[in-house]
Design a protein around this motif. Sequence first.
Motif, PDB file in Angstrom:
ATOM      1  N   GLU A 186      29.828 -34.406  -3.297  1.00  0.00           N
ATOM      2  CA  GLU A 186      30.132 -35.302  -2.451  1.00  0.00           C
ATOM      3  C   GLU A 186      30.251 -34.833  -0.902  1.00  0.00           C
ATOM      4  N   VAL A 187      30.841 -33.635  -0.829  1.00  0.00           N
ATOM      5  CA  VAL A 187      30.603 -32.931   0.442  1.00  0.00           C
ATOM      6  C   VAL A 187      29.275 -32.927   1.133  1.00  0.00           C
ATOM      7  N   CYS A 188      28.253 -32.613   0.040  1.00  0.00           N
ATOM      8  CA  CYS A 188      26.782 -32.742   0.416  1.00  0.00           C
ATOM      9  C   CYS A 188      26.588 -33.965   1.012  1.00  0.00           C
ATOM     10  N   GLU A 189      26.747 -34.946   0.281  1.00  0.00           N
ATOM     11  CA  GLU A 189      26.378 -36.385   0.496  1.00  0.00           C
ATOM     12  C   GLU A 189      27.000 -36.882   1.896  1.00  0.00           C
ATOM     13  N   ASN A 190      28.197 -36.541   2.129  1.00  0.00           N
ATOM     14  CA  ASN A 190      28.746 -36.864   3.347  1.00  0.00           C
ATOM     15  C   ASN A 190      28.347 -36.151   4.635  1.00  0.00           C
ATOM     16  N   ILE A 191      27.954 -34.871   4.496  1.00  0.00           N
ATOM     17  CA  ILE A 191      27.347 -34.133   5.649  1.00  0.00           C
ATOM     18  C   ILE A 191      25.927 -34.679   6.087  1.00  0.00           C
ATOM     19  N   ARG A 192      25.080 -34.814   4.969  1.00  0.00           N
ATOM     20  CA  ARG A 192      23.943 -35.516   5.092  1.00  0.00           C
ATOM     21  C   ARG A 192      24.071 -36.891   5.753  1.00  0.00           C
ATOM     22  N   LYS A 193      24.874 -37.670   5.339  1.00  0.00           N
ATOM     23  CA  LYS A 193      25.260 -39.081   5.865  1.00  0.00           C
ATOM     24  C   LYS A 193      25.391 -38.847   7.351  1.00  0.00           C
ATOM     25  N   ASN A 194      26.197 -37.760   7.795  1.00  0.00           N
ATOM     26  CA  ASN A 194      26.610 -37.695   9.343  1.00  0.00           C
ATOM     27  C   ASN A 194      25.269 -36.898  10.005  1.00  0.00           C
ATOM     28  N   GLY A 195      24.252 -36.888   9.380  1.00  0.00           N
ATOM     29  CA  GLY A 195      23.133 -36.203  10.092  1.00  0.00           C
ATOM     30  C   GLY A 195      22.878 -34.801  10.040  1.00  0.00           C
ATOM     31  N   PHE A 196      23.707 -33.925   8.977  1.00  0.00           N
ATOM     32  CA  PHE A 196      23.123 -32.542   8.994  1.00  0.00           C
ATOM     33  C   PHE A 196      22.138 -32.198   8.206  1.00  0.00           C
ATOM     34  N   ASP A 197      20.954 -31.872   8.749  1.00  0.00           N
ATOM     35  CA  ASP A 197      19.606 -31.664   7.941  1.00  0.00           C
ATOM     36  C   ASP A 197      19.151 -30.104   7.851  1.00  0.00           C
ATOM     37  N   LYS A 198      20.081 -29.219   7.545  1.00  0.00           N
ATOM     38  CA  LYS A 198      19.958 -27.886   7.421  1.00  0.00           C
ATOM     39  C   LYS A 198      19.958 -27.736   6.038  1.00  0.00           C
ATOM     40  N   LEU A 199      19.618 -26.332   5.867  1.00  0.00           N
ATOM     41  CA  LEU A 199      19.717 -25.977   4.337  1.00  0.00           C
ATOM     42  C   LEU A 199      21.086 -26.136   3.604  1.00  0.00           C
ATOM     43  N   VAL A 200      21.263 -26.732   2.253  1.00  0.00           N
ATOM     44  CA  VAL A 200      22.498 -26.785   1.581  1.00  0.00           C
ATOM     45  C   VAL A 200      22.099 -26.346   0.284  1.00  0.00           C
ATOM     46  N   ILE A 201      22.583 -25.058  -0.181  1.00  0.00           N
ATOM     47  CA  ILE A 201      22.577 -24.408  -1.415  1.00  0.00           C
ATOM     48  C   ILE A 201      23.738 -24.578  -2.206  1.00  0.00           C
ATOM     49  N   MET A 202      23.691 -25.357  -3.283  1.00  0.00           N
ATOM     50  CA  MET A 202      24.689 -25.421  -4.152  1.00  0.00           C
ATOM     51  C   MET A 202      24.748 -24.242  -5.206  1.00  0.00           C
ATOM     52  N   MET A 203      26.118 -23.996  -5.395  1.00  0.00           N
ATOM     53  CA  MET A 203      26.243 -22.747  -6.515  1.00  0.00           C
ATOM     54  C   MET A 203      27.070 -23.268  -7.539  1.00  0.00           C
ATOM     55  N   THR A 204      26.515 -23.300  -8.600  1.00  0.00           N
ATOM     56  CA  THR A 204      27.036 -24.043  -9.931  1.00  0.00           C
ATOM     57  C   THR A 204      27.104 -23.008 -11.032  1.00  0.00           C
ATOM     58  N   ALA A 205      28.036 -23.082 -11.807  1.00  0.00           N
ATOM     59  CA  ALA A 205      28.455 -22.332 -13.135  1.00  0.00           C
ATOM     60  C   ALA A 205      27.876 -22.732 -14.187  1.00  0.00           C
ATOM     61  N   LYS A 206      27.691 -24.244 -14.452  1.00  0.00           N
ATOM     62  CA  LYS A 206      27.298 -24.470 -15.494  1.00  0.00           C
ATOM     63  C   LYS A 206      25.862 -25.215 -15.693  1.00  0.00           C
ATOM     64  N   ALA A 207      25.274 -25.151 -16.688  1.00  0.00           N
ATOM     65  CA  ALA A 207      23.785 -25.680 -16.800  1.00  0.00           C
ATOM     66  C   ALA A 207      23.765 -27.061 -16.639  1.00  0.00           C
TER      67      ALA A 207
END
Length: 229
Positions: free
Chosen positions: A65-86
């Motif tokens: 949701e955070v990623c979606e919101n910052i993209r909507k607000n025009g942030f176009d740099k790199l976003v790397i998601m850290m995840t624990a589950k397959a």
Amino acid sequence: MNQEIKIALVEDDENLRFLVSERLQTEGYRVLEASNGDDAEKMIMEENPDIVLLDWMLPGKQGSEVCENIRKNGFDKLVIMMTAKAQDVDKIEAYNFGVSDYITKPYNMDVLVAMIDNKIKFSLNNDKPETYRFANMEHHPNTHLLIKDGKKVELTILENRILLYFLKNRNKVINREELMMEVWGYNADVNTRTLDMHIVRLRKKIEDNPDSPQYLQTVRGVGYKFAHD
């Protein structure tokens, strides 16, 4: 060289955040920290970091949701998601939240640092986000978007990784093992059929005639080659 590079680290596990932050600062990066989604969004939009390291599971708001919101607000740099589950990786693959890439926990710090260094090296040379042009297409790896004949085509993260590797190695014969290593990493349990399946899907998105590919060519017995001047 990394002095002016800002990394936003969004992670609610205090110990892990401390460890990652310490290591990144040792590497010379400037680290901004947040432990929840609301603070993260505010910080990212105010500070405009070069890379966001975003935990999938956050209190209050999920990373997606955070990623979606910052993209909507025009942030176009790199976003790397850290995840624990397959299964989270499957979700990241299936839906386009605007994540540029992901790394699975527990990750090795050296692998994380290498991933960031690698991405920074490419984006530093360009003021604007990196873009690759070929034929009637434009590839925007940060937002895994392909623009073909002026129309937007969305790529999954794995298709994005595959295409990016080909575009960086044009006209070079790449064997399947090398490609699998590059796309899925060291510990991946993946077979060549999975790779071939992704190639087939990618061809449908970039080729005018996927059955007789002009760009993504098969090299019998070896692997593939991206043919383009």
